[in-house]
Design an enzyme around this catalytic site. Structure first.
Site, PDB file in Angstrom:
ATOM      1  N   GLU A 403      39.184  22.022  61.197  1.00 39.61           N
ATOM      2  CA  GLU A 403      40.188  22.300  60.159  1.00 39.61           C
ATOM      3  C   GLU A 403      38.885  22.456  59.177  1.00 39.61           C
ATOM      4  O   GLU A 403      39.240  23.764  58.864  1.00 39.61           O
ATOM      5  CB  GLU A 403      40.957  20.790  59.622  1.00 39.61           C
ATOM      6  CG  GLU A 403      42.499  20.825  58.616  1.00 39.61           C
ATOM      7  CD  GLU A 403      43.429  21.444  59.554  1.00 39.61           C
ATOM      8  OE1 GLU A 403      43.346  22.170  60.517  1.00 39.61           O
ATOM      9  OE2 GLU A 403      44.415  22.514  58.127  1.00 39.61           O
ATOM     10  N   THR A 535      54.430  34.681  61.440  1.00 38.83           N
ATOM     11  CA  THR A 535      52.975  34.604  61.253  1.00 38.83           C
ATOM     12  C   THR A 535      52.740  33.219  61.994  1.00 38.83           C
ATOM     13  O   THR A 535      52.292  32.673  62.293  1.00 38.83           O
ATOM     14  CB  THR A 535      52.819  34.063  59.612  1.00 38.83           C
ATOM     15  OG1 THR A 535      51.371  33.757  59.186  1.00 38.83           O
ATOM     16  CG2 THR A 535      53.744  33.034  59.241  1.00 38.83           C
TER      17      THR A 535
END
Ligand SMILES: *[C@@H]1O[C@H](CO)[C@@H](O)[C@H](O)[C@H]1NC(C)=O
Ligand SMILES: *[C@@H]1O[C@H](CO)[C@@H](O)[C@H](O)[C@H]1NC(C)=O
Length: 543
Positions: A403, A535
Site C-alpha cells: 500500500e 476512475t
C-alpha cells in the site's frame, strides 16, 4: 534537501536527468512523435500465443465467476462480500455496490445469466432511500459510473449480446439503467447547493442540511465531472454537467494560488465549501488528489471540443510532475538504476520520497496523455513509472506491491538496508493489499501503447500472485502483509472494485476474442479509441 547537488547520467535518449540531492529534476526535449516508442523502450521480443492468451482470459473469467458466486451466496444484496466471515458488508451506502460495480465486467466477459441477474436487481434499487452515510465521490464513481457505463455498453455495441443471450424483454431493463442514474443524481444533487457550489463530501440523504463550513478534497469533487457530464449528454438535461463543471472551475483556476498551487498545475488537497479557497499546500498523485489529475486528461479524451482547458491543466500538472516530483531511488547505492518514482509534497515545495499503490495509476495516465496528445515524452515517462511500480511487485516476496513504500536513502529503516540496496525501495507504512487495481491498470496502458507482451506477462504474474494469496473458498480477500510470501493474514473484504477494475483490466489485457475483438469497438487508447475509463474502470462512450 539532502547532500550536495550531483549530476546523473542521461538514462534515455533525449532525457537529461539532474539529481539535486535526493530530488531529480527531469527535463525533456521535444521528441519526435513519428518514431515508434520501441526506439526509446526496446521491445522485449516476447510474443504470446493465442492459446496462451485464451487460457489466461478464461482464468480471469473463472476468478470473476468464483467471486460472484461467493458474493451472491453470502454478501448479496449488501455492498460487498466479507469472504472469511461469510457475510455481507455495507461500506458503500448499502445499495449493493458489487452488483453495480460488477456489471460492466460481466458484460465484457459475455456472461448473460450474470448480467441478467444484475440488471434485474439494479432496476429495483430505491436510490431515494439510504440509512448509511453517502460519500459523493464513491457513489459517483461506483454507482453512477457503473450504471451509465453499463448503459453505454448494452445500448451500444453489446445490444446484440442482449438480444442473442437474453431476449427482447431485457431492453426495458437496459433503459432502466439510465432512469436509475437520473433518480440517483436527483437524490444527490442538493449536496452541490453550498455557497461556492462545491459539493459536500459526506452527508445523509434525507438530512438536506448544507454545511458550507466544511471542506472537500480535490479528488472528492474533481472526480465527478465525467459521470455527471455523461448523464447530461445521455439525457439532454444539462443540469448535471453544469453543477459538476461549476465546481471544477475552482480547480482549473485556483482562488488562492499562493496556498493552493505550490507548483504550476499541482494543487493542495483541501478546499473550503464556502469560498472555494484552498486550506493547505500538500498533495500529489496519491489519495485525495489522484483522480482529479486523472480526469483532466480523461475529459479531453471524452470530448476534446469542450474540454481543451482541462487538457491544458493536465499538461501543466504533468510538466510540473516531471520537473519537481520525479526522483530516482538511492542514487549512490544503485547508480545504474532506471527506476523512477513520483514523490509527494508537503508544506509547499518540500518533496518527500514516498509513494503509494494508489498513485501507481500515474504511469497509465501519462501513457493515455501521450497517446492523445501525440507526445512521446509522456509515453516514455509513463513507461518509466510503470517500471518503478512493477519493482514494488516483482521484489515483494508475495509478488504483490504494498500500500505504501519509500525510496529515500536517508530514511531507510535499519532492518531494510539490504532490501533497499538490492531493490531500490523499501516498505514504509502500510504493507497490506486491498485488491487494488492501479499497477495492473498501468500494465494495461503500457501494453496498449507498446504492444509488448512483456506487460501481459507482468499482469499475469500479478494475477497468479493474487490468486495464490488472496483467493478463499468463497471469493477473494484483502491480505495483511505483502512482504511475506503467503501474504500474511486474510483481511476479510472483497472490495467491489475487485470486480470493476482488477478483473476488467486483466480480462481486457488478455482477451482477443468475443464482441470486443470482432466488432473492433475500440477500448484501446489512441486515434480510434471510442471509450474512456472512469476512475473505477467503467468504460464511458466518448462524446
Ligand atoms: C438550494 O438552495 C436554495 C436557497 O437556499 C433553494 O432555493 C434551492 O431549492 C436549493 N436547491 C436544491 C437543489 O436543493
Ligand atoms: C487459482 O487458484 C485456484 C485454487 O487454488 C487454482 O485451482 C487455480 O489453478 C489457480 N489459477 C491460477 C491461474 O493460478
Amino acid at each position: 534537501m539532502y547532500g550536495l547537488p550531483r549530476r546523473s547520467r542521461a538514462l534515455l535518449l533525449g532525457l537529461i536527468l539532474f539529481v539535486v540531492g535526493s530530488t531529480m529534476y527531469l527535463r525533456s526535449e521535444r521528441l519526435s512523435t513519428v518514431e515508434p516508442i520501441s526506439t526509446y523502450f526496446p521491445h522485449s521480443g516476447i510474443h504470446l500465443d493465442r492459446s496462451v492468451l485464451k487460457s489466461r482470459a478464461d482464468a480471469i473469467k473463472e476468478a470473476y465467476v468464483h467471486s460472484w458466486h461467493g458474493y451472491i451466496q453470502y454478501g448479496f444484496p449488501m455492498d460487498e462480500l466479507l469472504p472469511m466471515s461469510k457475510r455481507g458488508g455495507n461500506s458503500m451506502s448499502g445499495w449493493g455496490a458489487s452488483v453495480i460495480d460488477g456489471i460492466g465486467t460481466a458484460v465484457l466477459m459475455e456472461l448473460p445469466e450474470v448480467v441478467e441477474e444484475q440488471l434485474k436487481f439494479i432496476s429495483q434499487i430505491d436510490y431515494t432511500k439510504c440509512e448509511h452515510q453517502i460519500n459523493l465521490f464513491e457513489t459517483t464513481i461506483r454507482y453512477l459510473g457503473g450504471m451509465v457505463s453499463a448503459y453505454d455498453l448494452l445500448a451500444g455495441p453489446y445490444s446484440k449480446f442482449i438480444q442473442s443471450g437474453m431476449g427482447e424483454k431485457n431492453h426495458a431493463l437496459v433503459h432502466s439503467l439510465l432512469k436509475q442514474s437520473v433518480v440517483l443524481a436527483d437524490a444527490l444533487k442538493w449536496s452541490f447547493n453550498t455557497t461556492s457550489g462545491i459539493p459536500m463530501p459526506f452527508f445523509m440523504l434525507h438530512d438536506r442540511r448544507i454545511k458550507s463550513e466544511d471542506i472537500n478534497s480535490i479528488a472528492g469533487f474533481g472526480t465527478l465531472v465525467l459521470e455527471w457530464t455523461r448523464l447530461s449528454d445521455l439525457t439532454g438535461d444539462p443540469q448535471y454537467a453544469t453543477m459538476s463543471q461549476r465546481a471544477q472551475e475552482y480547480l482549473l483556476k485556483v482562488e488562492n494560488p499562493e496556498i493552493g498551487e505550490p507548483f504550476p498545475g499541482l494543487l493542495g488537497t483541501h478546499v473550503r465549501l464556502n469560498d472555494g479557497k484552498f486550506v493547505d499546500s500538500h498533495g500529489g498523485w496519491g489519495a485525495m488528489g489522484d483522480s482529479y489529475y486523472e480526469y483532466l486528461i480523461k475529459m479531453y479524451a471524452y470530448d476534446p471540443a469542450r474540454f481543451k482547458r482541462y487538457m491544458r491543466r493536465w499538461v501543466e500538472a504533468a510538466e510540473s510532475t516531471m520537473t519537481y516530483l520525479t526522483s530516482v531511488p538511492g542514487p549512490s547505492t544503485r547508480p545504474r538504476s532506471n527506476l523512477i518514482f513520483v514523490g509527494e509534497y508537503s508544506n509547499g515545495k518540500q518533496v518527500s520520497m514516498r509513494g503509494s499503490h494508489l498513485a501507481c495509476f500515474i504511469g497509465g495516465n501519462f501513457l493515455l496523455g501521450g497517446q492523445l496528445l501525440g507526445e512521446m515524452k509522456y509515453n516514455i515517462y509513463g513507461l518509466q513509472l510503470v517500471e518503478g511500480c512493477r519493482a514494488t511487485y516483482a521484489k515483494s516476496p508475495s509478488g504483490i506491491g504494498p500500500e505504501r513504500f519509500g525510496w529515500d536513502e536517508s530514511l531507510v529503516p535499519s532492518n531494510q538496508r539490504e532490501f533497499f540496496a538490492r531493490n531500490g525501495w523499501y516498505y514504509s507504512g502500510e504493507i497490506d493489499y486491498r485488491l487494488r487495481p492501479e499497477v495492473i491498470e498501468s500494465y494495461y496502458h503500457a501494453w496498449v501503447v507498446t504492444r509488448d507482451d512483456k506487460y501481459r506477462d507482468w499482469a499475469w504474474e500479478a494475477f497468479v500472485a493474487i490468486n495464490r494469496t488472496c483467493r478463499t473458498e468463497h471469493g477473494f480477500t484483502s491480505i495483511s502483509d505483502v512482504s511475506r510470501e503467503d501474504g500474511g493474514n486474510k483481511d476479510d473484504k472483497q472490495e467491489s472494485f475487485w470486480f470493476a477494475e482488477v478483473l476488467k483490466y486483466l480480462f481486457l489485457i488478455f482477451n482477443e476474442e468475443g464482441i470486443q475483438a470482432k466488432e473492433n469497438i475500440g477500448f484501446v487508447p489512441g486515434k480510434n479509441q471510442k471509450w474512456v475509463f472512469n476512475t473505477e474502470a467503467h468504460p464511458i462512450r466518448r462524446y
